[in-house]
Design a protein around this motif. Structure first.
Motif, short mmCIF file in Angstrom:
data_model
loop_
_atom_site.label_atom_id
_atom_site.label_comp_id
_atom_site.label_asym_id
_atom_site.label_seq_id
_atom_site.Cartn_x
_atom_site.Cartn_y
_atom_site.Cartn_z
N MET A 143 45.70 60.30 64.91
CA MET A 143 44.32 60.38 65.37
C MET A 143 43.40 59.93 64.25
O MET A 143 43.60 60.32 63.09
CB MET A 143 43.99 61.83 65.78
CG MET A 143 42.61 62.01 66.35
SD MET A 143 42.30 63.75 66.74
CE MET A 143 41.82 63.63 68.44
N VAL A 144 42.40 59.11 64.60
CA VAL A 144 41.44 58.64 63.61
C VAL A 144 40.03 58.76 64.18
O VAL A 144 39.86 58.87 65.41
CB VAL A 144 41.72 57.18 63.20
CG1 VAL A 144 43.08 57.06 62.51
CG2 VAL A 144 41.66 56.24 64.42
N GLN A 145 39.04 58.70 63.33
CA GLN A 145 37.65 58.68 63.78
C GLN A 145 37.04 57.35 63.41
O GLN A 145 37.18 56.90 62.26
CB GLN A 145 36.85 59.82 63.12
CG GLN A 145 35.43 59.91 63.68
CD GLN A 145 34.60 60.99 63.00
OE1 GLN A 145 34.73 61.23 61.81
NE2 GLN A 145 33.73 61.63 63.77
N ASP A 146 36.37 56.73 64.37
CA ASP A 146 35.76 55.43 64.06
C ASP A 146 34.34 55.63 63.52
O ASP A 146 33.83 56.75 63.42
CB ASP A 146 35.81 54.49 65.27
CG ASP A 146 34.90 54.93 66.41
OD1 ASP A 146 34.09 55.86 66.23
OD2 ASP A 146 34.99 54.32 67.50
N ARG A 147 33.71 54.51 63.17
CA ARG A 147 32.39 54.56 62.54
C ARG A 147 31.35 55.18 63.47
O ARG A 147 30.37 55.78 63.02
CB ARG A 147 31.99 53.13 62.16
CG ARG A 147 30.92 53.02 61.11
CD ARG A 147 30.82 51.59 60.63
NE ARG A 147 30.80 50.64 61.72
CZ ARG A 147 31.37 49.43 61.71
NH1 ARG A 147 31.99 49.02 60.62
NH2 ARG A 147 31.30 48.62 62.75
N ALA A 148 31.58 55.04 64.78
CA ALA A 148 30.64 55.60 65.76
C ALA A 148 30.85 57.09 65.96
O ALA A 148 30.16 57.71 66.77
CB ALA A 148 30.79 54.86 67.09
N GLY A 149 31.82 57.65 65.27
CA GLY A 149 32.07 59.10 65.37
C GLY A 149 33.05 59.46 66.46
O GLY A 149 33.29 60.65 66.70
N ARG A 150 33.61 58.47 67.13
CA ARG A 150 34.55 58.77 68.23
C ARG A 150 35.93 59.10 67.66
O ARG A 150 36.36 58.53 66.64
CB ARG A 150 34.65 57.57 69.17
CG ARG A 150 33.31 57.11 69.73
CD ARG A 150 33.48 55.94 70.67
NE ARG A 150 34.32 54.89 70.12
CZ ARG A 150 34.85 53.90 70.84
NH1 ARG A 150 34.64 53.86 72.15
NH2 ARG A 150 35.59 52.98 70.27
N LEU A 151 36.65 59.99 68.35
CA LEU A 151 38.00 60.36 67.94
C LEU A 151 38.98 59.56 68.78
O LEU A 151 38.92 59.59 70.01
CB LEU A 151 38.23 61.85 68.14
CG LEU A 151 37.28 62.75 67.35
CD1 LEU A 151 37.39 64.20 67.83
CD2 LEU A 151 37.58 62.67 65.86
#
Lengths: 280, 270
Positions: free
Chosen positions: A1-9
């Motif tokens: 699991m990662v978080q992108d720059r937009a804050g989405r998981l």
């Protein structure tokens, strides 16, 4: 699991109905895509010149695939088809990737040959090191890999799960040092701020459901173990770690969000959603 | 759980507001969380003088309680600190309790003080490759195999019935214990029944016994099983041990229908 720059998981699963599930931090499903990864295992995110890409490993298809965040394939790395000592072809069951600033792709073949393969950004094989064995520069289950630049000098931090160790290599593949985590069967290292976070899938004698979370500080000392016993060092050596409470069964990754909350996806845990630990 | 602290909550709880701990979230409470089973390690499962059991330290506010009389451990039982030393054959039952958590599941452990030793052994069936790399004599060498069944101290069989002829020295004994491995994830099952007959020098039957074991039900993890038959004090010169296994792995198991493995590391004379 990662978080992108937009804050989405972004959560990777090995279910071909929804290989990639994208959530908000409050658990609302935003998007999903992907039907082609029956052995989806490792997920890394890299910002490359302002655009973010996902690197997915699949241990069934024996591939590493670079994708855009909306699910478009950009690059595919197949089994390098290298020979082993008996003349056969090495297995290639990649479990995780780490991407260097120059675009080099480090692939940990954790369920396969135990080699770390280094590809350039176009997918050309440049180097290999490690392999299966008891040597200090070898692995039994090189399950995870990350680039650790906390001290400003990028190095590879690689899991040696069955040895209960993390190993440092330079970016050229030369062994540097080992961190002992006795009793902790760790997944990939996740570096966030000054800490290293590690899902610990089993502990002690590898009993089913014996996992917890390991957190190392900037000196690579185990300072916290949610779900585990209190870490104790004696003469500089960590005592054997074990699960203390059954908060987790088989943690398989840790995602640290931009508020430093933790999300814990699990393997073989009754198909539960990831658990969230709020920072206090 | 020290150093940095987090509070756990299910992922799909609703987060309202911008603070780190929104009031609408129902966090998991200590009372809902079960303690893990006591972690332990024994220096010698088969011992001559003293067996020492080393215990993991429980969380603050919790204790490891144990019994050696067959009763379920509770907060009135003996408290284990760091280690337990035993000088006789014993079966312990242990639990971790305390700190407002739910008590752990129970762990049991058996240790055996070695006295008599068989003089020889023959088996009706050969072990099966690749778990056939040791002589049958390892089954009476009084050495415990590890949880790794590939350590050379185990023999692996795939047969519905096995029969062992065991030579004894005529000294006083009281029974027999069959030491097997149970690791159902690896298709290794304990026997279904164990039968033993003891004979004197004139081949007269001195005593016999049988033990039934519920092997077909699902069990977690890798466990040593000690299947014991007590017969009272006798002075036999020979024993026949018959082991009946499941003819197929049960329906609930991914290996359903296949022949299960039986792993034996020792036959102990008591």
């Amino acid at each position: 699991m990662v978080q992108d720059r937009a804050g989405r998981l972004i959560l990777l699963t090995n279910h071909t109905q929804n290989n990639v599930l994208i959530y908000s931090k409050d658990g609302q499903l935003i998007d999903s895509w992907g039907n082609d990864f029956p052995g989806a295992h490792g997920l890394s995110l890299k910002d490359e010149g302002g655009e973010e890409f996902l690197y997915i490993t699949d241990t069934d298809l024996e591939v590493v695939v670079k994708m855009t965040l909306d699910g478009r394939e950009v690059l595919r790395i197949n089994n390098p088809q290298l020979s082993q000592a008996d003349g056969g072809i090495r297995p290639f069951l990649p479990t995780e990737t780490a991407i260097a600033e120059n675009g080099d792709i480090y692939v940990a073949d954790g369920y396969g040959s135990q080699y770390i393969y280094v590809y350039d950004q176009t997918g050309q094989l440049k180097n290999e090191f490690g392999g299966h064995g008891a040597g200090e520069d070898q692995f039994f289950n090189a399950h995870g890999i990350a680039i650790d630049d906390r001290d400003g000098k990028p190095k590879l931090l690689i899991t040696a799960r069955e040895k209960n160790q993390l190993k440092y290599f330079d970016l050229g593949g030369h062994y540097l040092s080992t961190i002992d985590l006795p009793g902790a069967y760790i997944c990939r290292p996740v570096i966030h701020g000054s800490e290293v976070y590690l899902a610990t899938i089993w502990s002690g004698n590898k009993a089913d459901g014996s996992g917890f979370i390991s957190i190392l500080d900037e000196d690579n000392q185990l300072v916290s173990a949610p779900g585990g016993v209190e870490p104790r060092y004696r003469d500089g050596k960590l005592g054997a770690m074990a699960q203390a409470v059954t908060l987790f069964q088989h943690p398989h990754d840790v995602c640290v969000d931009d508020d430093e909350n933790l999300y814990i996806p699990q393997w073989n845990a009754g198909q539960v959603y990831p658990k969230k630990l709020y920072r206090v | 759980m020290s150093g940095y602290w987090w509070i756990i909550v299910c992922f799909f709880s609703v987060c309202l507001g911008a603070c780190h701990r929104p009031s609408a979230i129902t966090f998991v409470q200590m009372e809902e969380v079960q303690l893990s089973r006591p972690g332990l390690r024994v220096n010698q499962v088969f011992f001559r003088d003293v067996a020492t059991i080393y215990l993991n330290e429980p969380l603050p506010g919790c204790q490891i309680y144990y019994t050696d009389n067959g009763e379920v451990p509770d907060e009135k039982s003996q408290v284990a600190k760091d280690s337990i030393q035993l000088i006789t054959t014993a079966k312990l039952r242990l639990k971790t309790i305390g700190g407002s958590y739910q008590p752990s599941e129970e762990v049991s452990l058996e240790v055996f003080r070695l006295k008599a030793q068989a003089a020889g052994i023959k088996c009706s069936a050969e072990p099966k490759a690749p778990y056939d790399q040791a002589e049958a004599a390892i089954l009476i060498d009084q050495q415990k195999g590890s949880a790794n069944f590939r350590d050379g101290k185990w023999l692996g069989y795939q047969a519905e019935q096995l029969s062992f002829d065991i030579e004894l020295d005529g000294k006083t004994i009281a029974g027999l214990t069959l030491s097997v491995l149970e690791d159902q994830n690896s298709w290794i099952f304990a026997p279904d029944t164990v039968q033993v007959q003891f004979y004197d020098e004139a081949d007269g039957l001195l005593a016999e016994g049988q033990m039934l074991y519920e092997t077909a039900s699902p069990k977690q993890g890798t466990t040593y099983r000690f299947l014991t038959i007590e017969v009272g004090e006798i002075q036999p010169t020979r024993a026949t041990l018959t082991i009946n296994n499941l003819n197929a792995i049960p329906n609930w198991h991914p290996g359903s229908g296949h022949t299960p493995w039986l792993f034996i590391d020792e036959i102990l004379i008591r």
